[in-house]
Write a protein that holds these residues in place. Sequence first.
Motif, short mmCIF file in Angstrom:
data_model
loop_
_atom_site.label_atom_id
_atom_site.label_comp_id
_atom_site.label_asym_id
_atom_site.label_seq_id
_atom_site.Cartn_x
_atom_site.Cartn_y
_atom_site.Cartn_z
N ASN A 186 0.88 -1.16 0.00
CA ASN A 186 0.00 0.00 0.00
C ASN A 186 0.92 1.21 0.00
N GLU A 187 0.36 2.39 0.18
CA GLU A 187 1.20 3.58 0.14
C GLU A 187 2.26 3.53 1.23
N LEU A 188 3.51 3.75 0.82
CA LEU A 188 4.60 3.71 1.79
C LEU A 188 4.53 4.93 2.72
N ASN A 189 4.98 4.72 3.94
CA ASN A 189 5.00 5.78 4.95
C ASN A 189 6.09 6.79 4.60
N ARG A 190 5.69 8.03 4.31
CA ARG A 190 6.65 9.06 3.87
C ARG A 190 7.63 9.46 4.98
N ASP A 191 7.32 9.12 6.23
CA ASP A 191 8.20 9.49 7.34
C ASP A 191 9.22 8.39 7.67
N ALA A 192 9.05 7.21 7.06
CA ALA A 192 9.92 6.08 7.40
C ALA A 192 11.32 6.26 6.79
N THR A 193 12.29 5.58 7.39
CA THR A 193 13.66 5.62 6.86
C THR A 193 13.74 4.78 5.60
N PHE A 194 14.25 5.38 4.53
CA PHE A 194 14.32 4.73 3.21
C PHE A 194 15.77 4.77 2.75
N TYR A 195 16.39 3.60 2.67
CA TYR A 195 17.78 3.51 2.22
C TYR A 195 17.84 3.19 0.74
N VAL A 196 18.53 4.03 -0.02
CA VAL A 196 18.76 3.80 -1.44
C VAL A 196 20.24 3.46 -1.62
N ALA A 197 20.53 2.20 -1.88
CA ALA A 197 21.91 1.77 -2.12
C ALA A 197 22.29 2.13 -3.56
N GLY A 198 23.37 2.88 -3.71
CA GLY A 198 23.74 3.37 -5.03
C GLY A 198 23.07 4.68 -5.36
N HIS A 199 22.93 5.55 -4.36
CA HIS A 199 22.10 6.76 -4.49
C HIS A 199 22.70 7.82 -5.41
N ARG A 200 23.97 7.68 -5.80
CA ARG A 200 24.57 8.68 -6.68
C ARG A 200 24.67 8.21 -8.13
N GLY A 201 24.30 6.98 -8.40
CA GLY A 201 24.35 6.46 -9.76
C GLY A 201 23.15 6.88 -10.59
N LEU A 202 23.12 6.43 -11.81
CA LEU A 202 22.04 6.78 -12.74
C LEU A 202 20.68 6.38 -12.19
N ALA A 203 20.54 5.12 -11.78
CA ALA A 203 19.25 4.64 -11.29
C ALA A 203 18.97 5.15 -9.87
N GLY A 204 19.95 5.02 -8.99
CA GLY A 204 19.73 5.40 -7.60
C GLY A 204 19.42 6.87 -7.41
N SER A 205 20.11 7.73 -8.15
CA SER A 205 19.86 9.17 -8.01
C SER A 205 18.46 9.53 -8.50
N ALA A 206 17.99 8.83 -9.53
CA ALA A 206 16.63 9.07 -10.02
C ALA A 206 15.60 8.64 -8.98
N ILE A 207 15.86 7.53 -8.30
CA ILE A 207 14.95 7.07 -7.25
C ILE A 207 14.92 8.07 -6.09
N VAL A 208 16.07 8.60 -5.73
CA VAL A 208 16.11 9.62 -4.67
C VAL A 208 15.29 10.84 -5.08
N ARG A 209 15.46 11.31 -6.32
CA ARG A 209 14.68 12.47 -6.80
C ARG A 209 13.19 12.19 -6.71
N LYS A 210 12.78 10.97 -7.10
CA LYS A 210 11.36 10.62 -7.07
C LYS A 210 10.85 10.61 -5.63
N LEU A 211 11.59 9.97 -4.75
CA LEU A 211 11.15 9.90 -3.35
C LEU A 211 11.03 11.30 -2.74
N GLN A 212 12.00 12.16 -3.02
CA GLN A 212 11.94 13.53 -2.51
C GLN A 212 10.72 14.27 -3.06
N SER A 213 10.39 14.01 -4.32
CA SER A 213 9.29 14.75 -4.97
C SER A 213 7.93 14.38 -4.40
#
Length: 324
Positions: free
Chosen positions: A10-37
Amino acid sequence: MTVGAHSLPNELNRDATFYVAGHRGLAGSAIVRKLQSVGFENIVGKTSKELDLKNREAVFEFFAEVKPRYVVLAAAKVGGILANSTYPVDFLSDNMRIQVNVLDAAREAEVERLLFLGSSCIYPKWAEQPIREESLLTGHLEPTNEAYAIAKIAGILHVQAVRRQFGLPWISAMPTNLYGPNDNFSPSGSHVLPALIRRYEEAAASDAPAVTNWGTGSPRREFLHADDMADACLHLLENYDGPDQINVGSGTDVTIREIAETVASVVGFTGETEWDTTKPDGTPQKLLDVSKLAQMGWTSKIGLREGVERTVAWYRDHAGALRK
């Protein structure tokens, strides 16, 4: 209804800790941008210098301390055909260690939702087109990147094993050829689209009369902007719970010649494009069947030309800091 002690998607809790492994790469950085948005406030990322994912003890200590509720495993050693065929031991060993350490540590920490990010190269070289999820392990792999593919297949099976043995609702996603911000544009390590962007941009800047590309230009490839991929991953985390990896792509492909023409047009290169037909073409076509993802209500939104325009703009803004 629960799987083990955990709720179904279901909808993920926006306050929970979310670890993105590879957060500076092509895929990981895009996921970080999406989560922040969409309002995630507690996104954790560690550089390889801060946390070496090949170091098992360090990874377990990190998970025990941070206790992430959600994880996307986008960290990987990646490269093009040349790098994969030159360093197969590195691509197999590094990726296996990264995956085993992160997945084992996440299981011990009872991470609620985890998405493992793979690659379309997991599928057999001569899989029927478009490639369905069921094609996995039905034929021989492309020899030039089989070491990387085997590692990624092991990751999928690891996630499936965790589901069976521990009841955790973890999932896997297999994106097609990605491109976008934070891609690798180096001449020796890049994939086809960033390589073309760099080649045509440098040719336009130097007023070169012609650009020469490998092969005939006839192979067909599917491309997906990394921001679309990230949107799909969040959609899967909130809407999918099953053992099978899910293909993530645009559902359409173009010839290498067509993508070269698009890149040339976007960067403003007006010279000739020549094709060195003594060089290999590679697989004639690689297109994913994305019907399962479409049935879940997701389709790509960023058209190829728009995506190339965005990527060229990012490349120009960051050209001075890119890998040579």
